[in-house]
Scaffold this motif. Structure first.
Motif, PDB file in Angstrom:
ATOM      1  N   ILE A  66     -58.076 -23.271  11.207  1.00 32.31           N
ATOM      2  CA  ILE A  66     -57.265 -23.619  10.417  1.00 32.31           C
ATOM      3  C   ILE A  66     -58.183 -22.424   9.835  1.00 32.31           C
ATOM      4  O   ILE A  66     -58.908 -22.879   9.279  1.00 32.31           O
ATOM      5  CB  ILE A  66     -57.305 -25.073   9.803  1.00 32.31           C
ATOM      6  CG1 ILE A  66     -56.405 -25.490  11.517  1.00 32.31           C
ATOM      7  CG2 ILE A  66     -56.596 -25.255   8.614  1.00 32.31           C
ATOM      8  CD1 ILE A  66     -56.353 -27.571  11.414  1.00 32.31           C
ATOM      9  N   ARG A  67     -56.682 -21.697   9.416  1.00 38.22           N
ATOM     10  CA  ARG A  67     -57.395 -20.995   8.145  1.00 38.22           C
ATOM     11  C   ARG A  67     -57.281 -21.152   6.348  1.00 38.22           C
ATOM     12  O   ARG A  67     -56.258 -21.400   6.796  1.00 38.22           O
ATOM     13  CB  ARG A  67     -57.599 -19.330   8.750  1.00 38.22           C
ATOM     14  CG  ARG A  67     -58.363 -18.933   7.745  1.00 38.22           C
ATOM     15  CD  ARG A  67     -57.984 -17.119   7.853  1.00 38.22           C
ATOM     16  NE  ARG A  67     -58.903 -15.895   7.787  1.00 38.22           N
ATOM     17  CZ  ARG A  67     -58.652 -14.796   7.872  1.00 38.22           C
ATOM     18  NH1 ARG A  67     -57.607 -14.716   8.119  1.00 38.22           N
ATOM     19  NH2 ARG A  67     -59.556 -14.291   6.923  1.00 38.22           N
TER      20      ARG A  67
ATOM     21  N   LEU B 105     -62.356 -20.021   4.526  1.00 38.41           N
ATOM     22  CA  LEU B 105     -63.284 -21.099   5.650  1.00 38.41           C
ATOM     23  C   LEU B 105     -62.223 -20.992   6.976  1.00 38.41           C
ATOM     24  O   LEU B 105     -60.729 -21.513   6.986  1.00 38.41           O
ATOM     25  CB  LEU B 105     -63.462 -22.068   4.128  1.00 38.41           C
ATOM     26  CG  LEU B 105     -63.827 -23.495   5.175  1.00 38.41           C
ATOM     27  CD1 LEU B 105     -65.347 -23.143   5.418  1.00 38.41           C
ATOM     28  CD2 LEU B 105     -63.669 -24.786   4.254  1.00 38.41           C
ATOM     29  N   GLU B 106     -63.258 -21.245   7.479  1.00 36.66           N
ATOM     30  CA  GLU B 106     -62.216 -21.600   8.906  1.00 36.66           C
ATOM     31  C   GLU B 106     -62.436 -22.873  10.026  1.00 36.66           C
ATOM     32  O   GLU B 106     -64.029 -23.133   9.020  1.00 36.66           O
ATOM     33  CB  GLU B 106     -61.976 -19.981  10.433  1.00 36.66           C
ATOM     34  CG  GLU B 106     -62.045 -19.178   9.519  1.00 36.66           C
ATOM     35  CD  GLU B 106     -61.511 -18.156  10.640  1.00 36.66           C
ATOM     36  OE1 GLU B 106     -62.631 -18.018  11.194  1.00 36.66           O
ATOM     37  OE2 GLU B 106     -61.142 -16.648  10.031  1.00 36.66           O
ATOM     38  N   THR B 107     -62.419 -24.088   9.882  1.00 40.01           N
ATOM     39  CA  THR B 107     -62.634 -25.113  10.933  1.00 40.01           C
ATOM     40  C   THR B 107     -61.623 -25.352  11.714  1.00 40.01           C
ATOM     41  O   THR B 107     -60.721 -24.749  12.193  1.00 40.01           O
ATOM     42  CB  THR B 107     -62.847 -26.719   9.251  1.00 40.01           C
ATOM     43  OG1 THR B 107     -60.894 -25.936   9.067  1.00 40.01           O
ATOM     44  CG2 THR B 107     -62.983 -26.261   7.817  1.00 40.01           C
ATOM     45  N   PRO B 108     -63.017 -26.048  13.047  1.00 42.16           N
ATOM     46  CA  PRO B 108     -62.285 -26.138  14.002  1.00 42.16           C
ATOM     47  C   PRO B 108     -60.690 -26.892  13.620  1.00 42.16           C
ATOM     48  O   PRO B 108     -60.932 -27.795  12.965  1.00 42.16           O
ATOM     49  CB  PRO B 108     -63.211 -26.553  14.823  1.00 42.16           C
ATOM     50  CG  PRO B 108     -64.269 -26.532  13.752  1.00 42.16           C
ATOM     51  CD  PRO B 108     -63.505 -26.065  13.016  1.00 42.16           C
ATOM     52  N   ASP B 109     -59.581 -26.401  15.150  1.00 46.48           N
ATOM     53  CA  ASP B 109     -58.422 -27.409  15.006  1.00 46.48           C
ATOM     54  C   ASP B 109     -58.542 -28.481  15.803  1.00 46.48           C
ATOM     55  O   ASP B 109     -57.739 -29.432  16.303  1.00 46.48           O
ATOM     56  CB  ASP B 109     -56.935 -26.895  14.578  1.00 46.48           C
ATOM     57  CG  ASP B 109     -56.965 -25.998  15.921  1.00 46.48           C
ATOM     58  OD1 ASP B 109     -57.971 -26.123  16.808  1.00 46.48           O
ATOM     59  OD2 ASP B 109     -56.308 -25.616  16.125  1.00 46.48           O
TER      60      ASP B 109
END
Length: 114
Positions: free
Chosen positions: A34-35, A24-28
């Motif tokens: 952030i993976r 899951l990749e979320t914007p930092d």
């Protein structure tokens, strides 16, 4: 009896309990991501070791093993996901339905060895 021979899974061969993980990749907030990993399911599987490779890269010893991991059929498996058995990680390189019956999914996996 082989798990793939008749296209029917013998439940007695599915002795490994594995977690299916995806990333899951979320914007930092700074233009990057952030993976992290997310467990999608816990599954019973059959693990068959295929080969071990030992080599070196830049004076570092590398060891990895290849495996075939058979599971009950799922339509969401794809290359890049992982299967985890405790501390062991199996990277899925390919997932196929060997007899196109939607009974079994056979994954070719790579495990990095300590």
């Amino acid at each position: 009896m082989s798990a793939l021979g008749s296209g029917v899974i013998d439940p007695g061969l599915m002795t490994a309990r594995l977690d299916l993980e995806t990333f899951l990749e979320t914007p930092d907030g700074q233009g990057g991501v952030i993976r992290s990993t997310v467990v999608l399911a816990t599954l019973w599987a059959r693990i068959e070791p295929l080969a071990v490779f030992i080599g070196e890269r830049q004076d570092e010893r590398l060891s990895e093993a290849s495996h075939r991991i058979d599971l009950r059929w799922r339509g969401d498996l794809k290359a890049g996901m992982r299967l985890r058995k405790g501390p062991r990680l199996f990277e899925i390189l390919a997932a196929i339905d060997p007899d196109e019956s939607r009974r079994i999914i056979s994954c070719r996996c790579r495990e990095l060895l300590p």
